[in-house]
Design a protein around this motif. Structure first.
Motif, PDB file in Angstrom:
ATOM      1  N   PRO A  81       0.646  -1.214  -0.469  1.00  0.00           N
ATOM      2  CA  PRO A  81      -0.139  -0.146   0.130  1.00  0.00           C
ATOM      3  C   PRO A  81       0.674   1.209  -0.166  1.00  0.00           C
ATOM      4  O   PRO A  81       2.352   1.350   0.500  1.00  0.00           O
ATOM      5  N   ALA A  82       0.769   2.146  -0.663  1.00  0.00           N
ATOM      6  CA  ALA A  82       0.838   3.289  -0.967  1.00  0.00           C
ATOM      7  C   ALA A  82       1.251   4.333   0.469  1.00  0.00           C
ATOM      8  O   ALA A  82       2.230   4.780   0.870  1.00  0.00           O
ATOM      9  N   ALA A  83       0.813   3.872   1.298  1.00  0.00           N
ATOM     10  CA  ALA A  83       0.930   4.390   2.950  1.00  0.00           C
ATOM     11  C   ALA A  83       2.292   3.730   3.855  1.00  0.00           C
ATOM     12  O   ALA A  83       2.848   4.502   4.349  1.00  0.00           O
ATOM     13  N   ASP A  84       2.526   2.290   2.910  1.00  0.00           N
ATOM     14  CA  ASP A  84       3.599   1.905   3.564  1.00  0.00           C
ATOM     15  C   ASP A  84       5.176   2.764   2.395  1.00  0.00           C
ATOM     16  O   ASP A  84       6.273   2.263   2.742  1.00  0.00           O
ATOM     17  N   ARG A  85       5.031   3.698   1.718  1.00  0.00           N
ATOM     18  CA  ARG A  85       5.859   4.652   1.541  1.00  0.00           C
ATOM     19  C   ARG A  85       7.110   3.282   0.589  1.00  0.00           C
ATOM     20  O   ARG A  85       8.642   3.253   0.502  1.00  0.00           O
ATOM     21  N   PRO A  86       6.332   2.494  -0.429  1.00  0.00           N
ATOM     22  CA  PRO A  86       7.274   1.534  -1.439  1.00  0.00           C
ATOM     23  C   PRO A  86       7.699   2.557  -2.803  1.00  0.00           C
ATOM     24  O   PRO A  86       6.806   3.292  -2.609  1.00  0.00           O
ATOM     25  N   LEU A  87       9.747   2.109  -2.782  1.00  0.00           N
ATOM     26  CA  LEU A  87       9.571   1.988  -3.815  1.00  0.00           C
ATOM     27  C   LEU A  87       9.588   1.300  -4.895  1.00  0.00           C
ATOM     28  O   LEU A  87       9.466   0.153  -4.523  1.00  0.00           O
ATOM     29  N   VAL A  88       8.747   1.770  -6.304  1.00  0.00           N
ATOM     30  CA  VAL A  88       7.905   0.730  -6.880  1.00  0.00           C
ATOM     31  C   VAL A  88       8.564   0.779  -8.147  1.00  0.00           C
ATOM     32  O   VAL A  88       9.028   1.789  -8.957  1.00  0.00           O
ATOM     33  N   TYR A  89       8.953  -0.199  -9.310  1.00  0.00           N
ATOM     34  CA  TYR A  89       9.611  -0.595 -10.496  1.00  0.00           C
ATOM     35  C   TYR A  89       8.959  -0.994 -11.344  1.00  0.00           C
ATOM     36  O   TYR A  89       8.319  -2.564 -10.746  1.00  0.00           O
ATOM     37  N   VAL A  90       8.469  -0.174 -12.183  1.00  0.00           N
ATOM     38  CA  VAL A  90       7.570  -1.040 -13.270  1.00  0.00           C
ATOM     39  C   VAL A  90       8.494  -0.973 -14.269  1.00  0.00           C
ATOM     40  O   VAL A  90       8.994  -0.088 -15.461  1.00  0.00           O
ATOM     41  N   CYS A  91       8.660  -2.900 -14.777  1.00  0.00           N
ATOM     42  CA  CYS A  91       9.029  -2.951 -16.131  1.00  0.00           C
ATOM     43  C   CYS A  91       7.834  -3.539 -16.749  1.00  0.00           C
ATOM     44  O   CYS A  91       7.571  -4.906 -17.005  1.00  0.00           O
ATOM     45  N   GLY A  92       7.897  -3.484 -18.694  1.00  0.00           N
ATOM     46  CA  GLY A  92       6.886  -4.190 -19.108  1.00  0.00           C
ATOM     47  C   GLY A  92       7.336  -3.311 -20.801  1.00  0.00           C
ATOM     48  O   GLY A  92       7.528  -2.436 -21.312  1.00  0.00           O
ATOM     49  N   SER A  93       5.917  -3.809 -21.599  1.00  0.00           N
ATOM     50  CA  SER A  93       5.664  -2.875 -22.165  1.00  0.00           C
ATOM     51  C   SER A  93       5.439  -1.436 -21.981  1.00  0.00           C
ATOM     52  O   SER A  93       4.688  -0.977 -21.331  1.00  0.00           O
ATOM     53  N   THR A  94       5.219  -0.332 -23.478  1.00  0.00           N
ATOM     54  CA  THR A  94       5.356   1.117 -22.790  1.00  0.00           C
ATOM     55  C   THR A  94       3.987   0.478 -22.494  1.00  0.00           C
ATOM     56  O   THR A  94       3.388   1.109 -21.973  1.00  0.00           O
ATOM     57  N   GLY A  95       2.548  -0.434 -23.407  1.00  0.00           N
ATOM     58  CA  GLY A  95       1.536  -0.110 -22.819  1.00  0.00           C
ATOM     59  C   GLY A  95       1.283  -0.228 -21.376  1.00  0.00           C
ATOM     60  O   GLY A  95       0.436   0.210 -20.414  1.00  0.00           O
ATOM     61  N   PHE A  96       1.758  -1.655 -20.931  1.00  0.00           N
ATOM     62  CA  PHE A  96       1.217  -2.368 -19.312  1.00  0.00           C
ATOM     63  C   PHE A  96       2.089  -1.762 -18.910  1.00  0.00           C
ATOM     64  O   PHE A  96       1.166  -1.030 -17.487  1.00  0.00           O
ATOM     65  N   VAL A  97       3.283  -0.207 -18.814  1.00  0.00           N
ATOM     66  CA  VAL A  97       3.496   0.265 -17.817  1.00  0.00           C
ATOM     67  C   VAL A  97       3.191   1.419 -17.743  1.00  0.00           C
ATOM     68  O   VAL A  97       2.235   2.299 -16.458  1.00  0.00           O
ATOM     69  N   GLU A  98       2.196   1.871 -18.861  1.00  0.00           N
ATOM     70  CA  GLU A  98       1.668   2.863 -18.842  1.00  0.00           C
ATOM     71  C   GLU A  98       0.026   3.230 -17.449  1.00  0.00           C
ATOM     72  O   GLU A  98      -0.603   4.200 -17.021  1.00  0.00           O
ATOM     73  N   ARG A  99      -0.213   2.108 -17.800  1.00  0.00           N
ATOM     74  CA  ARG A  99      -1.709   1.632 -17.261  1.00  0.00           C
ATOM     75  C   ARG A  99      -1.078   0.878 -16.003  1.00  0.00           C
ATOM     76  O   ARG A  99      -1.697   2.350 -15.160  1.00  0.00           O
ATOM     77  N   VAL A 100       0.148   0.478 -15.542  1.00  0.00           N
ATOM     78  CA  VAL A 100      -0.006   0.459 -14.276  1.00  0.00           C
ATOM     79  C   VAL A 100       0.222   1.813 -13.894  1.00  0.00           C
ATOM     80  O   VAL A 100       0.115   1.995 -12.551  1.00  0.00           O
ATOM     81  N   ALA A 101       1.178   1.975 -14.302  1.00  0.00           N
ATOM     82  CA  ALA A 101       1.743   3.704 -13.464  1.00  0.00           C
ATOM     83  C   ALA A 101       0.843   4.882 -12.961  1.00  0.00           C
ATOM     84  O   ALA A 101       0.828   5.149 -11.953  1.00  0.00           O
TER      85      ALA A 101
END
Lengths: 259, 87
Positions: free
Chosen positions: A218-238
């Motif tokens: 959860p965002a409240a735990d202030r994680p660092l987030v790494y997202v990698c994949g196709s451009t569409g996947f990354v932008e949806r997830v981000a």
């Protein structure tokens, strides 16, 4: 570690998935690399035509052995050669190690984020949790990061949410299972977009915002987030992550193109 | 048009700059956003490469290469901050 051009000798190739190969390279003069970095491979034809493509590195550390896992693109100029043609003993030109942004280092996970004051490392937050999110072959640099975390026995809680097409398309399946057993805290959550294993609790389908919310730190735990994949996947997830309250500066993305 | 992101610039620009450009932060002259170049969007074609601000889409930089030279423009960047390696 200044990047440079190096000659790599293929030490071994393995079938990684029905559509991908793993290449173990011995790279002369390689200075080692951080987890998450990439390299460029240049192929040159006898007539001088050359093509260069970027590939994430699945390994890290101070070694001249570099591991790639390459997905074959149907109309690719380089990947079909790397997946189907390359044999042990072949030589390739590689340029790297490249990129310091999509990188994780044990014990200093917060280093290098923009907007922080002072030198890299001054905003270090020990044991800050890390959420990795992979689409397809985007798992390659995230596997390198998860393995570096385990090798360092780093105490930061780690989770990997990995969207694969089918159970056969999971990269590093054995290694990821082993990471879940290692002493560094690591949890793997798989979602399948085309076909699930028998008895899987969720139907096959593209990852949804709800599934993402249920599986990420959860965002409240202030994680660092790494997202990698196709451009569409990354932008949806981000976009979903920002909607869920994650700070954009804590989200690092790497897009490999495609749709 | 398909795009990737600024991480891709690390290789092509390593030939010309002694620092990792992807970790350099650039201020967009369009919207004022300051972000690592890794966060920019990169559009490639046979003619060359266009780097756009990840926030507003303003053109930050262009890269055109030929056999024997390269043209690098920073038309949309008003400042770049480069981290020195810790001593």
């Amino acid at each position: 570690m200044r990047p440079g051009w190096h000659v790599a000798t293929v030490a071994a190739t393995h079938r990684e998935t029905p559509n991908a190969a793993r290449l173990d390279l011995d790279v002369d003069g390689w200075p080692g690399n951080a987890a998450g970095q990439h390299l460029d491979v240049r192929l040159t034809a006898p007539d001088g035509y050359s093509a260069t493509r970027s590939y994430s590195i699945a390994s890290s550390g101070p070694t001249m052995r570099v591991v790639l896992a390459v997905d074959k693109l149907p109309d690719g100029e380089v990947s079909p050669f790397l997946v189907d043609e390359v044999r042990a003993g072949d030589m390739l030109e590689v340029h790297g190690p490249l990129g310091a942004f999509f990188v994780w280092r044990p014990g200093g996970a917060g280093s290098g984020s923009a907007g922080s004051a002072g030198a890299a490392g001054s905003d270090r937050v020990d044991a800050r949790p890390v959420q990795l999110i992979a689409g397809g072959s985007g798992v390659v640099p995230l596997y390198a990061i998860a393995q570096a975390h385990a090798d360092a026995d780093d105490p930061a809680p780690f989770r990997l949410l990995y969207s694969a097409r089918t159970p056969d398309d999971v990269y590093f399946a054995d290694e990821l299972r082993a990471l879940a057993e290692a002493s560094a805290p690591f949890r793997l959550d798989l979602v399948y977009s085309r076909r699930t294993p028998d008895g899987w609790p969720a139907p096959a389908g593209r990852i949804t915002r709800e599934a993402l919310e249920a599986a990420v730190i959860p965002a409240a735990d202030r994680p660092l987030v790494y997202v990698c994949g196709s451009t569409g996947f990354v932008e949806r997830v981000a976009d979903w992550l920002v909607g869920l309250g994650h700070d954009t500066r804590s989200i690092r993305t790497e897009r490999y193109g495609g749709t | 048009m398909e795009h990737v992101d600024g991480n891709w610039l690390a290789g092509p620009l390593a030939e010309f700059f002694s620092f990792d450009v992807t970790m350099a932060t650039a201020r967009c002259s369009g919207c004022g956003t300051v972000a690592e170049l890794a966060r920019a969007m990169v559009y490639r074609s046979g003619a060359g490469t266009v780097v756009r601000c990840g926030s507003c889409g303003h053109v930050l930089a262009t890269l055109v290469e030929s056999e024997d030279r390269a043209w690098i423009g920073f038309s949309g960047v008003s400042a770049i901050e480069v981290r020195r390696e810790p001593a």
